[in-house]
Every structure is written in C-alpha cells, then in structure tokens.
Write a protein that holds these residues in place. Structure first.
Motif, PDB file in Angstrom:
ATOM      1  N   VAL A 294       0.839  -1.205   0.000  1.00  0.00           N
ATOM      2  CA  VAL A 294       0.000   0.000   0.000  1.00  0.00           C
ATOM      3  C   VAL A 294       0.872   1.252   0.000  1.00  0.00           C
ATOM      4  O   VAL A 294       0.584   2.225  -0.697  1.00  0.00           O
ATOM      5  N   SER A 295       1.970   1.223   0.764  1.00  0.00           N
ATOM      6  CA  SER A 295       2.864   2.383   0.828  1.00  0.00           C
ATOM      7  C   SER A 295       3.473   2.701  -0.532  1.00  0.00           C
ATOM      8  O   SER A 295       3.561   3.867  -0.926  1.00  0.00           O
ATOM      9  N   PHE A 296       3.905   1.658  -1.251  1.00  0.00           N
ATOM     10  CA  PHE A 296       4.467   1.886  -2.580  1.00  0.00           C
ATOM     11  C   PHE A 296       3.381   2.336  -3.561  1.00  0.00           C
ATOM     12  O   PHE A 296       3.641   3.142  -4.456  1.00  0.00           O
ATOM     13  N   GLY A 297       2.176   1.802  -3.393  1.00  0.00           N
ATOM     14  CA  GLY A 297       1.056   2.283  -4.202  1.00  0.00           C
ATOM     15  C   GLY A 297       0.772   3.749  -3.920  1.00  0.00           C
ATOM     16  O   GLY A 297       0.474   4.530  -4.833  1.00  0.00           O
ATOM     17  N   LEU A 298       0.896   4.130  -2.652  1.00  0.00           N
ATOM     18  CA  LEU A 298       0.680   5.529  -2.253  1.00  0.00           C
ATOM     19  C   LEU A 298       1.725   6.445  -2.878  1.00  0.00           C
ATOM     20  O   LEU A 298       1.408   7.546  -3.349  1.00  0.00           O
ATOM     21  N   SER A 299       2.987   6.005  -2.905  1.00  0.00           N
ATOM     22  CA  SER A 299       4.044   6.835  -3.497  1.00  0.00           C
ATOM     23  C   SER A 299       3.812   7.024  -4.993  1.00  0.00           C
ATOM     24  O   SER A 299       4.010   8.119  -5.533  1.00  0.00           O
ATOM     25  N   ALA A 322       0.435  17.373  -1.006  1.00  0.00           N
ATOM     26  CA  ALA A 322       1.647  16.712  -0.527  1.00  0.00           C
ATOM     27  C   ALA A 322       1.574  16.455   0.980  1.00  0.00           C
ATOM     28  O   ALA A 322       2.003  15.391   1.467  1.00  0.00           O
ATOM     29  N   LYS A 323       1.036  17.410   1.728  1.00  0.00           N
ATOM     30  CA  LYS A 323       0.877  17.236   3.173  1.00  0.00           C
ATOM     31  C   LYS A 323      -0.034  16.061   3.479  1.00  0.00           C
ATOM     32  O   LYS A 323       0.240  15.260   4.388  1.00  0.00           O
ATOM     33  N   ARG A 324      -1.109  15.940   2.714  1.00  0.00           N
ATOM     34  CA  ARG A 324      -2.040  14.814   2.894  1.00  0.00           C
ATOM     35  C   ARG A 324      -1.353  13.475   2.623  1.00  0.00           C
ATOM     36  O   ARG A 324      -1.564  12.490   3.328  1.00  0.00           O
ATOM     37  N   PHE A 325      -0.531  13.431   1.585  1.00  0.00           N
ATOM     38  CA  PHE A 325       0.173  12.191   1.248  1.00  0.00           C
ATOM     39  C   PHE A 325       1.157  11.809   2.358  1.00  0.00           C
ATOM     40  O   PHE A 325       1.329  10.624   2.659  1.00  0.00           O
ATOM     41  N   LEU A 326       1.800  12.797   2.968  1.00  0.00           N
ATOM     42  CA  LEU A 326       2.735  12.521   4.061  1.00  0.00           C
ATOM     43  C   LEU A 326       1.999  11.893   5.251  1.00  0.00           C
ATOM     44  O   LEU A 326       2.475  10.910   5.839  1.00  0.00           O
ATOM     45  N   ILE A 327       0.858  12.450   5.609  1.00  0.00           N
ATOM     46  CA  ILE A 327       0.069  11.902   6.718  1.00  0.00           C
ATOM     47  C   ILE A 327      -0.348  10.462   6.425  1.00  0.00           C
ATOM     48  O   ILE A 327      -0.245   9.570   7.283  1.00  0.00           O
ATOM     49  N   LEU A 328      -0.800  10.224   5.198  1.00  0.00           N
ATOM     50  CA  LEU A 328      -1.209   8.868   4.810  1.00  0.00           C
ATOM     51  C   LEU A 328      -0.036   7.892   4.871  1.00  0.00           C
ATOM     52  O   LEU A 328      -0.210   6.721   5.234  1.00  0.00           O
ATOM     53  N   SER A 329       1.179   8.357   4.531  1.00  0.00           N
ATOM     54  CA  SER A 329       2.347   7.476   4.544  1.00  0.00           C
ATOM     55  C   SER A 329       2.663   6.995   5.963  1.00  0.00           C
ATOM     56  O   SER A 329       3.051   5.838   6.156  1.00  0.00           O
ATOM     57  N   VAL A 330       2.505   7.871   6.942  1.00  0.00           N
ATOM     58  CA  VAL A 330       2.750   7.483   8.338  1.00  0.00           C
ATOM     59  C   VAL A 330       1.759   6.407   8.771  1.00  0.00           C
ATOM     60  O   VAL A 330       2.131   5.400   9.394  1.00  0.00           O
ATOM     61  N   GLN A 375      10.461   3.341   5.713  1.00  0.00           N
ATOM     62  CA  GLN A 375      10.433   3.186   4.265  1.00  0.00           C
ATOM     63  C   GLN A 375       9.172   3.796   3.662  1.00  0.00           C
ATOM     64  O   GLN A 375       9.218   4.395   2.585  1.00  0.00           O
ATOM     65  N   ALA A 376       8.040   3.663   4.344  1.00  0.00           N
ATOM     66  CA  ALA A 376       6.783   4.244   3.846  1.00  0.00           C
ATOM     67  C   ALA A 376       6.884   5.763   3.739  1.00  0.00           C
ATOM     68  O   ALA A 376       6.500   6.362   2.724  1.00  0.00           O
ATOM     69  N   ILE A 377       7.415   6.397   4.780  1.00  0.00           N
ATOM     70  CA  ILE A 377       7.552   7.859   4.783  1.00  0.00           C
ATOM     71  C   ILE A 377       8.532   8.317   3.707  1.00  0.00           C
ATOM     72  O   ILE A 377       8.236   9.207   2.897  1.00  0.00           O
ATOM     73  N   ILE A 434      15.633   4.654   8.792  1.00  0.00           N
ATOM     74  CA  ILE A 434      15.386   5.460  10.002  1.00  0.00           C
ATOM     75  C   ILE A 434      16.230   6.736   9.958  1.00  0.00           C
ATOM     76  O   ILE A 434      15.766   7.820  10.317  1.00  0.00           O
ATOM     77  N   ILE A 435      17.481   6.606   9.502  1.00  0.00           N
ATOM     78  CA  ILE A 435      18.376   7.770   9.397  1.00  0.00           C
ATOM     79  C   ILE A 435      17.823   8.805   8.415  1.00  0.00           C
ATOM     80  O   ILE A 435      17.982  10.018   8.603  1.00  0.00           O
ATOM     81  N   LYS A 436      17.145   8.333   7.364  1.00  0.00           N
ATOM     82  CA  LYS A 436      16.665   9.225   6.296  1.00  0.00           C
ATOM     83  C   LYS A 436      15.522  10.152   6.724  1.00  0.00           C
ATOM     84  O   LYS A 436      15.353  11.232   6.158  1.00  0.00           O
ATOM     85  N   ILE A 437      14.713   9.717   7.690  1.00  0.00           N
ATOM     86  CA  ILE A 437      13.444  10.419   7.982  1.00  0.00           C
ATOM     87  C   ILE A 437      13.616  11.920   8.219  1.00  0.00           C
ATOM     88  O   ILE A 437      12.946  12.735   7.557  1.00  0.00           O
TER      89      ILE A 437
END
Length: 455
Positions: A294-299, A322-330, A375-377, A434-437
């Motif tokens: 689902v996360s990759f589908g979201l991206s 974009a803000k909405r997509f970020l919330i959904l990714s979390v 990874q989702a974020i 985790i480092i990337k976030i």
C-alpha cells in the motif's frame, strides 16, 4: 467537505476518493508482484533450504534489472504525469517510445550476462557450491523473461502515469495465477511431469511473462485509443524530449540502481554468513514487500496526482496535497509494521527451515516492523512527492550518504572485521531508512522539489 490548507481550499472527500482510485489498483499490483516472489519462496521452501536460497540469490540479478527499469519508468513518469495535466498526448507518446526502447536495451544486456556468466553472477552473493548450482539452473531459464518484462513494465508504468491503472492490475493478476499453477506443475511434477525443483520455478515464471506480453499487446492494439505505442517513436527519438528525459530520468536510474545494489550488497553480506541467514532474509524480504504494497502504491499515486496538479500549474494545491500524502504514509507504514509482527509466528511455523534460520527469522521480522514505517515515509516523499516536481537528484544524494556511507559500510565492518552475530549485522544493515526520515522531512518543508518541467 472543504478544508483550507496552504491558503487554498481542498475538497478532502474528492481528494481521498481520487487517491483511493489510484492507490487500490497499484497496491493490488504490488501485492500481485509480491505474490509471484512469495509463490517461489513457499513452494521452494517445501523443496529445501538450498533450492530456496539459490532461487532467492539468483533473483537478485532480476531485482537489480527491475531497478534500472523502475528508474527509467519513474523518470518518464516525472514528464508524462505533468504533460498529462497539460493535455499534450503527442509528447506522452514520444516519451513512451523512448521508455520502451531504453527498457529493451537494458534488459537485453542483463539477458546476455545471465546466459553467459551465471556462475560468476551467483558467486557475488554466495560461496556455497550447492546454492550456486541451484541458482544457475534458475538463471539459465529465467533470463529469457527479461526483455519481455522490460517491454510490459515500460508500457504499463507509462499507462499508470496517465491514470490508466486498472489494466496493469488485470495483467499482473492473470500473470500471478498462471505463475502459481505452472510453478506447482513444474516444481512438484504434477500431471505426470518430472519434479524439476528450482528449474520448475523458473519455467513457471517464463510462462507468466509470455502471458503478460500477449495481454499488453492485445490491450495496446484493441482498447487503448488515447495513448498509442507508435513504433516510429520507438525508432526515432525526439531530441528535445530526450534531453528532458535524460535530465530527469538519469538521476532516478542511478538512484534506483544504487539503492538496488545496496539491497543486493545487504543480501551478499548475509549470503557469506551462511545459508540460514540467506533463507531467513529471503522470507523477511517477502514480508517487507507484503507490508509495503500500500505504501508503494501511495508513493506512485503521489507522483501521478501531484505531477498532474503541477502540470495544471496549481502550485498551492500541490503543497496541500503533498501534506495529505505525508500523513497517509505514516498511517500506512504503521499498519505495515503491525502486519509483519502479526505474521511472524505463522511464517516460522509454516516453512521448512533449520532451527537457526527460524531464530534469525524472528529477529528479522521485528527489525522489519519498524523499518517499513521509515520506508513508507521516505518512499512517499522521495519517489512520490519530490519526483512529481522534477526533484530527482535529492534521492540519489540521500541514498549515497545514508545507505552506502552508513548502513552498508558499518554492516560490512560488523560482519567481516568485528565478526559480530547475524542479528546485530542485520540491525545495522536495516538502519538507513530510520536515518533518512529527518533529512527527507526537511527537504519536504523547503518546497525545493516543486517545479514545472514541461515545455
């Protein structure tokens, strides 16, 4: 219901309805693609650990190739999604022709390598002679699927970028069904055929890829009247669009290949720590793929939706979406982590693995449960949001620093210099997301990713 964000009013109901219409088919596609890998893992897991490890490591060659393809198609998506918002169909057809030609060239090179030097390729990932032998059997058959895979992936990904997402779902679903049936017949010797083991898994994949090409050809010829695959554009390239294509696609290709080589490097490091580590990791990777469909589908939905919005020159709306997509990714990342923790005991009980491999598997599943959140974020922001606005270089720099200069380097030292245990090495290798976030979030807040790349 309207809500004011970033100085614009967005219709949240319409937004989520449109995103859902994009995400669901693409999540299903990702799930189906995972299903193909899972079918091999489950059936070969019943055959034995060596067969499973051989096919898994041989699959790394195809995995690296698909990252080249994903880089090419993602780079093309940067342009096609914005030209779709602009309404320029001729430009999209020219980009489609370029993408198909590039995909054929890349996959042909991998085909030659897999047929000419399969033993050498396998030795990159393992030193176990039995695992190498099993992997070579797999490679010598599955290599014939590479070019077919390149053509279908290039075509279907471009169709996705112009909101034709259902066709790929249908094609990959029928391919999965074909693959499972053929796998069972060839691997276990059903219908009077001899048991073929790992070679049977490769034959099942070959049958599935042939079906994909046939289905795509029928769709392109009979049903798709709006965006056509024109051979004149495959043979003759528009020079101006080619420059744009290379400007935005090349960093994505290098980014995806470096990321893929990094993942392959992780597998190679574990591969030299024993077949138990390889077998456990191959199962953990399937679980990761399952948890992130689902996360990759979201991206992908973010890249399409925001690309179209930017092409329509609605900059403030793009920021709000974009803000909405970020919330959904979390949210999707957290759900994915919960799925991994839930299936951990089931996976350990169902597969024919050694006691050591099962112990590794429990630890790897726990690591994956938080890894998929990061990874989702990161995937939603880097692959979806940033690339929708032509910001394709940031992801390349990010992976070079966090993956190659941190997790892989320290993981290699932990494994071969300090001789630490498999679980400790695995935690280090899986630390990059985790480092990337914080880095990706800072880039998102700068809005440097928001650019109109059409002419």
């Amino acid at each position: 219901m309207l809500k004011r964000e970033n100085h614009v009013e967005i219709d949240r109901r319409k937004f989520y309805k449109t995103v859902l219409a994009l995400v669901v088919p693409m999540a299903l596609q990702n799930l189906i693609n995972v299903g193909v890998t899972a079918a091999d893992v489950i059936m070969l897991g019943a055959v034995g650990e060596k067969a499973l490890s051989g096919a898994s490591l041989a699959g790394q060659i195809q995995y690296i190739m698909t990252l080249f393809l994903f880089g090419l198609t993602s780079g093309a998506t940067v342009l096609t999604a914005q030209y779709w918002g602009k309404g320029d169909h001729d430009a999209i057809e020219k980009i489609l022709g370029m993408a198909v030609k590039a995909a054929v060239c890349v996959t042909a090179l991998f085909t030659v390598a897999a047929l000419a030097i399969p033993e050498l390729l396998m030795q990159i990932f393992t030193s176990d002679p039995v695992v190498i032998s099993e992997g070579v059997k797999y490679l010598r058959i599955v290599a014939f699927t590479y070019v077919m895979m390149g053509v279908t992936q290039a075509y279907l990904y471009i169709m996705r970028s112009v909101e034709r997402v259902v066709v790929a779902t249908v094609v990959y679903l029928l391919s999965l069904i074909c693959n499972i049936i053929m796998n069972a017949i060839f691997i276990f010797g059903l219908l009077g055929l001899p048991k073929m083991g790992v070679a049977g898994a490769a034959l099942g994949t070959l049958c599935a890829r042939i079906l994909e090409v046939v289905l795509v050809a029928v769709y392109a010829r009979l049903f798709n009247r709006e965006i056509r695959l024109r051979f004149k554009y495959v043979l003759h390239t528009d020079k101006i669009l080619f420059r744009d294509f290379m400007q935005y696609a090349l960093p994505v290709v290098v980014n995806e290949v470096l990321w893929g080589l990094g993942t392959a490097a992780n597998t190679a490091i574990l591969g030299h720590m024993g077949s138990a580590a390889v077998a456990a990791n191959s199962v953990a990777q399937v679980a990761r793929q399952l948890a992130t469909v689902v996360s990759f589908g979201l991206s992908s939905a973010a890249a399409i939706y925001l690309g179209k919005t930017i092409g329509e020159r609605k900059t403030e709306y793009a920021k709000a979406y974009a803000k909405r997509f970020l919330i959904l990714s979390v949210i999707m990342g957290a759900l994915g982590g919960a799925v991994i923790l839930a299936v951990s005991p089931l996976a350990a009980a169902a597969l024919t693995l050694t006691g050591t491999a099962k112990e590794y598997l429990k630890i790897m599943f726990f690591v994956m449960s938080y890894f998929v959140v990061g990874q989702a974020i990161n995937t939603t922001l880097v692959v979806g949001v940033f690339r929708s606005g032509g910001d394709t270089r940031f992801g390349l720099i990010l992976d070079m620093t966090t993956m190659w200069c941190c997790s892989i380097l320290f993981g290699f030292l932990a494994a071969f210099v300090f001789k630490l245990s498999v679980p400790v090495v695995y935690v280090i290798l899986m630390s990059d997301e985790i480092i990337k976030i914080p880095i990706t979030y800072k880039r998102y807040r700068s809005y440097k990713w928001l650019n109109d790349v059409t002419r």
